[in-house]
Design an enzyme around this catalytic site. Structure first.
Site, PDB file in Angstrom:
ATOM      1  N   LYS A 112      41.880  36.496  35.023  1.00  0.00           N
ATOM      2  CA  LYS A 112      42.027  37.628  34.113  1.00  0.00           C
ATOM      3  C   LYS A 112      43.038  37.336  32.991  1.00  0.00           C
ATOM      4  CE  LYS A 112      39.640  40.653  36.814  1.00  0.00           C
ATOM      5  NZ  LYS A 112      39.142  39.831  37.929  1.00  0.00           N
TER       6      LYS A 112
HETATM    7  C1  LIG Z   1      38.026  39.868  38.720  1.00  0.00           C
HETATM    8  C2  LIG Z   1      37.816  38.785  39.683  1.00  0.00           C
HETATM    9  C3  LIG Z   1      36.517  38.360  40.046  1.00  0.00           C
HETATM   10  C4  LIG Z   1      35.267  39.048  39.560  1.00  0.00           C
HETATM   11  O1  LIG Z   1      35.057  38.855  38.196  1.00  0.00           O
HETATM   12  P1  LIG Z   1      34.000  39.732  37.377  1.00  0.00           P
HETATM   13  O2  LIG Z   1      34.192  39.364  35.965  1.00  0.00           O
HETATM   14  O3  LIG Z   1      34.360  41.163  37.668  1.00  0.00           O
HETATM   15  O4  LIG Z   1      32.651  39.380  37.887  1.00  0.00           O
HETATM   16  C5  LIG Z   1      36.399  37.291  40.909  1.00  0.00           C
HETATM   17  N1  LIG Z   1      37.491  36.664  41.395  1.00  0.00           N
HETATM   18  C6  LIG Z   1      38.751  37.030  41.087  1.00  0.00           C
HETATM   19  C7  LIG Z   1      39.896  36.298  41.679  1.00  0.00           C
HETATM   20  C8  LIG Z   1      38.959  38.102  40.212  1.00  0.00           C
HETATM   21  O5  LIG Z   1      40.212  38.481  39.913  1.00  0.00           O
END
Ligand SMILES: *Cc1c(COP(=O)(O)O)cnc(C)c1O
Length: 468
Positions: A112
């Protein structure tokens, strides 16, 4: 660059509108009116450029006149300078034809950060230009909240309030949110679950008087500006393995269908992606869709990969819009049907088009644990449970010959193993250590505000705490 909404009533929006609005006024999601592209020689020329240079090339295709290339380049340089690996998103060899793309070298050690760090700087730039201030309000089940608070703290144009459910986020995630000393960043602990948090956020947004009064903004993953920086690492990774001459496949651990949609966008832009592997945990709404073309909402189950414990993949609406050949009216109809009945479907022809690029796998907790152990035993590499879901799906796709032998699979490693230490320790008997910059995290002082699940309480709290 102009944007339109997947539901058709909001168009001719520029990048800045998309950035600051988040959700289109008709309830749809923004997409560019047409996909910008790179030709083969432009992709070949990316060889040897640094991460932030490639980021500037890609992102500036989407910002148009609102932020010109030079300014984007300054933003990407400032954004990725603080990451802890010189390559920003290093590609690690695992075995013949299999690589892990490490996306945990940002401040909160999950992917993120790659978007949120850029988004915060861009938000601040856009607000400063107009002399405006904004309040950002969001709910989190863990990773989004820590990345957002960390990115948006200390910006004098923004106050950020993140709601998290009491006892439902991991101790590390909670500490990452509550130990920030930055100005204008507030972690709010709500008695209730994630849905309670989300209902409060919705309640605040639905109060239009309040919304305008504090200039409320959202930064969840339906904001298109958050997906743009995620397109970048698909390019940097593929170029490292020889794109545009070499085709590649990606395996992507998926919850909200955001990260993998960024991969789909990369393909539209000219990157030679042969396959996108949708890797889900036991919350398998997407694998079920790719089996029969029916999207059927079910109950959310807890798993070892909590950031993917989702049954409504909000970003899927973007792919649906494309599968429907951009028929916004039909898209709006299907999304409304889904909201009221928990069901929609596509035709077999449309499903076939989707399956030419996507292949989906469901990976339960037992398989996830076994994959973590296998990779540790054979290669001495430690992966977090989300990354392991991706790697298990990559293995399955290889065994099924969904991806042919001469095409390498790049599996996205979405979080540092130390962010989910219990699941990892259970699998391999070793507790992964936090990276140096976070090694004292658990000893840091906590500061949080506790509230009950009432919309009025949050509104009052925002009024009291926001700076003017
Ligand atoms: C947010 C997240 C995901 C999922 O990602 P999306 O974009 O919502 O599909 C998978 N793994 C981790 C560690 C995350 O923080």
């Amino acid at each position: 660059m102009e944007y339109l909404s997947t539901r058709g009533e909001d168009h001719n929006t520029t990048f800045e509108g998309v950035l600051l609005n988040g959700l289109a006024r008709d309830g749809g999601l923004y997409l560019p009116k047409s996909w910008p592209t790179f030709n083969s020689s432009e992709i070949a020329n990316m060889q040897g450029l640094s991460y932030h240079e490639i980021a500037a090339l890609i992102i500036s295709k989407f910002t148009g006149d609102d932020i010109i290339y030079r300014e984007v380049a300054d933003l990407t340089k400032a954004t990725y300078e603080n990451f802890t690996h010189p390559e920003v998103a290093p590609l690690k060899f695992i075995e013949d034809g299999l690589y892990a793309l490490e996306l945990f070298h940002g401040p909160t050690i999950a992917f993120k950060d790659y978007a949120m760090q850029f988004l915060a700087r861009t938000f601040h730039k856009a607000l400063s230009k107009s002399g405006k201030r904004s309040v950002i309000l969001g709910a989190t089940s863990g990773d989004t909240g820590s990345a957002a608070l960390q990115a948006f703290q200390n910006l004098d144009s923004i106050d950020i309030f993140i709601l998290f459910p009491y006892g439902r986020v991991s101790p590390i995630q909670q500490k990452q949110m509550t130990s920030l000393a930055g100005l204008g960043a507030h972690a709010i602990c709500v008695s209730g679950d994630f849905d309670t948090c989300q209902d409060i956020v919705k309640g605040c947004f639905n109060d239009h008087y309040f919304r305008d009064e504090v200039n409320l903004s959202a930064i969840n993953s339906i904001n298109w500006a958050r997906l743009i920086p995620q397109i970048v690492y698909y390019f940097t990774a593929a170029v490292k393995l020889g794109a545009p001459d070499q085709k590649v496949a990606f395996s992507v651990p998926t919850g909200n269908f955001g990260n993998i949609f960024a991969g789909w966008a990369a393909k539209q832009m000219g990157l030679p992606i042969d396959r996108l592997i949708v890797a889900s945990n036991r919350n398998d709404i997407l694998p079920r869709f790719f089996e029969n073309g029916k999207m059927v909402r079910e109950k959310v189950h807890q798993s070892l990969s909590p950031s993917m414990d989702i049954q409504v993949s909000s970003n899927f609406e973007r792919l649906l819009f494309e599968l429907l050949e951009r028929d916004a009216e039909l898209c709006a109809l299907k999304m409304k049907e889904f909201a009221s009945t928990g069901f929609f479907d596509v035709s077999l022809g449309q499903l076939k088009v989707a399956k030419e690029i996507f292949a989906a796998y469901r990976v339960d907790d037992a398989k996830t644990t076994r994959r973590i152990k296998f990779l540790y035993d054979h290669y001495g590499m430690i992966f977090d449970p989300h990354s392991a879901v991706g790697l298990e799906a990559a293995k399955a796709a290889r065994d099924d010959e969904v991806v042919s032998k001469n095409i390498p699979i790049i599996s996205l490693a979405c979080a540092h193993p130390a962010k989910f230490p219990d699941a990892v320790e259970n699998a391999i008997g070793v507790r992964p250590e936090l990276p140096q910059h976070l090694s004292d995290l658990m000893d840091r002082q906590e500061s949080k505000i506790d509230i009950d699940g009432k919309v009025e309480a949050i509104k009052e709290l925002i009024f009291i705490n926001k700076r003017n």
